[in-house]
Design a protein around this motif. Structure first.
Motif, short mmCIF file in Angstrom:
data_model
loop_
_atom_site.label_atom_id
_atom_site.label_comp_id
_atom_site.label_asym_id
_atom_site.label_seq_id
_atom_site.Cartn_x
_atom_site.Cartn_y
_atom_site.Cartn_z
N ASP A 177 89.97 -11.03 -8.06
CA ASP A 177 89.21 -9.89 -8.55
C ASP A 177 90.01 -9.21 -9.66
OD1 ASP A 177 87.16 -7.66 -8.21
OD2 ASP A 177 89.04 -6.60 -7.75
N ASP A 178 89.37 -8.92 -10.80
CA ASP A 178 90.08 -8.32 -11.93
C ASP A 178 90.79 -7.02 -11.56
OD1 ASP A 178 89.29 -10.38 -13.58
OD2 ASP A 178 87.83 -9.19 -14.72
N ALA A 179 90.10 -6.13 -10.85
CA ALA A 179 90.70 -4.84 -10.51
C ALA A 179 91.93 -5.01 -9.62
CB ALA A 179 89.67 -3.94 -9.83
N ALA A 180 91.85 -5.87 -8.63
CA ALA A 180 92.99 -6.09 -7.73
C ALA A 180 94.16 -6.69 -8.49
CB ALA A 180 92.58 -6.98 -6.56
N ALA A 181 93.89 -7.66 -9.34
CA ALA A 181 94.96 -8.29 -10.11
C ALA A 181 95.56 -7.30 -11.11
CB ALA A 181 94.44 -9.53 -10.83
N CYS A 182 94.72 -6.46 -11.71
CA CYS A 182 95.22 -5.44 -12.64
C CYS A 182 96.13 -4.46 -11.93
CB CYS A 182 94.05 -4.69 -13.29
SG CYS A 182 93.21 -5.60 -14.59
N LYS A 183 95.77 -4.06 -10.74
CA LYS A 183 96.61 -3.14 -9.97
C LYS A 183 97.96 -3.79 -9.65
CE LYS A 183 92.91 -0.43 -7.88
NZ LYS A 183 92.20 -0.10 -6.64
N TRP A 184 97.93 -5.08 -9.32
CA TRP A 184 99.18 -5.77 -9.00
C TRP A 184 100.08 -5.85 -10.23
CZ3 TRP A 184 101.56 -6.39 -4.72
CH2 TRP A 184 102.67 -7.22 -4.67
N ALA A 185 99.51 -6.17 -11.40
CA ALA A 185 100.30 -6.24 -12.63
C ALA A 185 100.86 -4.86 -12.98
CB ALA A 185 99.44 -6.77 -13.78
N ALA A 186 100.05 -3.82 -12.82
CA ALA A 186 100.51 -2.46 -13.10
C ALA A 186 101.61 -2.05 -12.13
CB ALA A 186 99.34 -1.47 -13.03
N ALA A 230 98.74 14.27 -19.00
CA ALA A 230 98.69 14.83 -17.65
C ALA A 230 99.69 15.98 -17.53
CB ALA A 230 99.01 13.75 -16.62
N ALA A 231 99.42 16.87 -16.61
CA ALA A 231 100.36 17.97 -16.35
C ALA A 231 101.69 17.38 -15.92
CB ALA A 231 99.81 18.89 -15.26
N THR A 232 102.76 17.84 -16.57
CA THR A 232 104.10 17.31 -16.33
C THR A 232 105.06 18.47 -16.09
OG1 THR A 232 103.63 15.47 -17.82
CG2 THR A 232 105.92 15.86 -17.32
N PRO A 233 105.94 18.36 -15.10
CA PRO A 233 106.95 19.41 -14.93
C PRO A 233 107.83 19.51 -16.18
CG PRO A 233 106.93 17.93 -13.04
CD PRO A 233 106.06 17.32 -14.09
N ARG A 234 108.55 20.62 -16.28
CA ARG A 234 109.44 20.83 -17.43
C ARG A 234 110.47 19.69 -17.50
NH1 ARG A 234 114.29 22.67 -18.24
NH2 ARG A 234 114.63 23.36 -16.11
N VAL A 235 110.59 19.11 -18.68
CA VAL A 235 111.53 18.02 -18.91
C VAL A 235 112.87 18.62 -19.34
CG1 VAL A 235 112.06 16.00 -20.35
CG2 VAL A 235 109.72 16.39 -19.54
N SER A 236 113.93 18.34 -18.57
CA SER A 236 115.26 18.87 -18.93
C SER A 236 116.05 17.88 -19.77
CB SER A 236 116.04 19.25 -17.68
OG SER A 236 116.23 18.12 -16.86
N ALA A 237 115.70 16.58 -19.70
CA ALA A 237 116.40 15.57 -20.50
C ALA A 237 115.51 14.35 -20.68
CB ALA A 237 117.70 15.16 -19.82
N GLN A 238 115.47 13.86 -21.91
CA GLN A 238 114.80 12.59 -22.20
C GLN A 238 115.89 11.53 -22.32
OE1 GLN A 238 112.15 12.83 -25.55
NE2 GLN A 238 110.76 14.21 -24.50
N LEU A 239 115.68 10.40 -21.65
CA LEU A 239 116.73 9.40 -21.54
C LEU A 239 116.33 8.04 -22.12
CD1 LEU A 239 117.63 10.44 -17.91
CD2 LEU A 239 118.87 11.04 -19.99
N GLY A 240 115.42 8.06 -23.09
CA GLY A 240 115.05 6.82 -23.77
C GLY A 240 113.67 6.30 -23.41
N ASP A 241 113.11 5.56 -24.34
CA ASP A 241 111.79 4.95 -24.16
C ASP A 241 111.94 3.51 -23.67
OD1 ASP A 241 110.62 7.24 -25.22
OD2 ASP A 241 110.58 6.44 -27.24
N ASP A 242 110.86 3.00 -23.09
CA ASP A 242 110.88 1.62 -22.64
C ASP A 242 109.44 1.12 -22.57
OD1 ASP A 242 111.92 -0.79 -21.79
OD2 ASP A 242 112.61 -0.05 -19.86
N VAL A 243 109.29 -0.20 -22.59
CA VAL A 243 108.00 -0.85 -22.43
C VAL A 243 108.13 -1.86 -21.30
CG1 VAL A 243 106.28 -2.37 -23.51
CG2 VAL A 243 107.41 -0.59 -24.87
N SER A 244 107.14 -1.89 -20.44
CA SER A 244 107.08 -2.90 -19.39
C SER A 244 105.77 -3.66 -19.56
CB SER A 244 107.15 -2.25 -18.01
OG SER A 244 107.18 -3.24 -17.01
N ASN A 245 105.89 -4.95 -19.77
CA ASN A 245 104.73 -5.81 -20.03
C ASN A 245 104.69 -6.84 -18.91
OD1 ASN A 245 102.74 -7.43 -21.05
ND2 ASN A 245 103.71 -7.76 -23.02
N LYS A 246 103.75 -6.69 -18.00
CA LYS A 246 103.69 -7.57 -16.83
C LYS A 246 102.36 -8.31 -16.78
CE LYS A 246 107.70 -6.37 -15.31
NZ LYS A 246 108.82 -7.28 -15.34
N LYS A 247 102.45 -9.54 -16.33
CA LYS A 247 101.26 -10.39 -16.24
C LYS A 247 101.20 -11.00 -14.84
CE LYS A 247 101.10 -11.33 -21.15
NZ LYS A 247 100.77 -9.99 -21.42
#
Length: 144
Positions: A76-85, A52-69
Motif C-alpha cells: 500500500d502506498d501510504a504504508a510504504a510512504c510512512k515506512w520510508a519517512a 508549524a509552531a516551534t519552541p524558541r530555538v537557542s542554537a542551530q546546529l546545521g542542516d541535513d537531508v535524509s533521502n530514504k527509499k
C-alpha cells in the motif's frame, strides 16, 4: 533473433513510458507516533515541520537531508510512504543526538531538491517499484 530484440526494446520503452510517480501527502505526526509505538524513535528529538509552531530555538546546529527509499512492490502506498519517512526520521534522530540537538526544525519535503513546505504534511513519491521520501531540516536546541 533481431525480431526478438526489437520486441524486447519496444516492451522496455512502453514500460518506461508508463512509469508511475504518484505524489502521496501524509501527516508527519502519524509517522512520529508510529515510530514511538514501534520503539524506532525514542522521543528525545522532536520534529517540527516548516510553518508549524516551534519552541524558541537557542542554537542551530546545521542542516541535513535524509533521502530514504523502500520497495513498494505489492505494498500500500501510504504504508510504504510512512515506512520510508520513519527511516528518514530515524536517521535525523541519530544525527541530532550526535550533534547534541533535541529537535529538527524547519523540516520539509525535499524530493529532487524541490522544497515543499507544509506545517502538517510531508510528501512521498510512489513509483512502480520504489517509494521515496526526502526530508530536509535543521538540527537545533529548543526550549523544553
Amino acid at each position: 533473433m533481431k525480431k526478438m530484440a526489437l520486441t524486447l526494446l519496444a516492451l522496455a520503452a512502453t514500460t518506461l513510458a508508463h512509469a508511475r510517480d504518484d505524489v502521496v501527502v501524509l501527516p508527519l505526526a502519524d509517522v512520529v507516533q508510529m515510530g514511538l509505538d514501534l520503539g524506532k524513535l525514542d522521543g528525545s528529538v522532536k520534529f517540527y515541520l516548516s510553518g508549524a509552531a516551534t519552541p524558541r530555538v537557542s542554537a542551530q546546529l546545521g542542516d541535513d537531508v535524509s533521502n530514504k527509499k523502500t520497495n513498494g512492490v505489492g505494498k500500500d502506498d501510504a504504508a510504504a510512504c510512512k515506512w520510508a519517512a520513519l527511516s528518514a526520521l530515524m536517521a535525523f534522530e541519530a544525527s541530532a543526538k550526535q550533534k547534541d540537538a533535541n529537535a529538527v526544525v524547519d523540516l520539509h519535503s525535499f524530493y529532487k531538491r524541490n522544497p515543499k513546505k507544509d506545517p502538517v504534511n510531508f510528501e512521498c513519491h510512489a513509483g512502480n517499484v520504489v517509494i521515496g521520501v526526502a526530508l530536509k531540516g535543521t538540527y537545533a536546541r529548543v526550549a523544553k
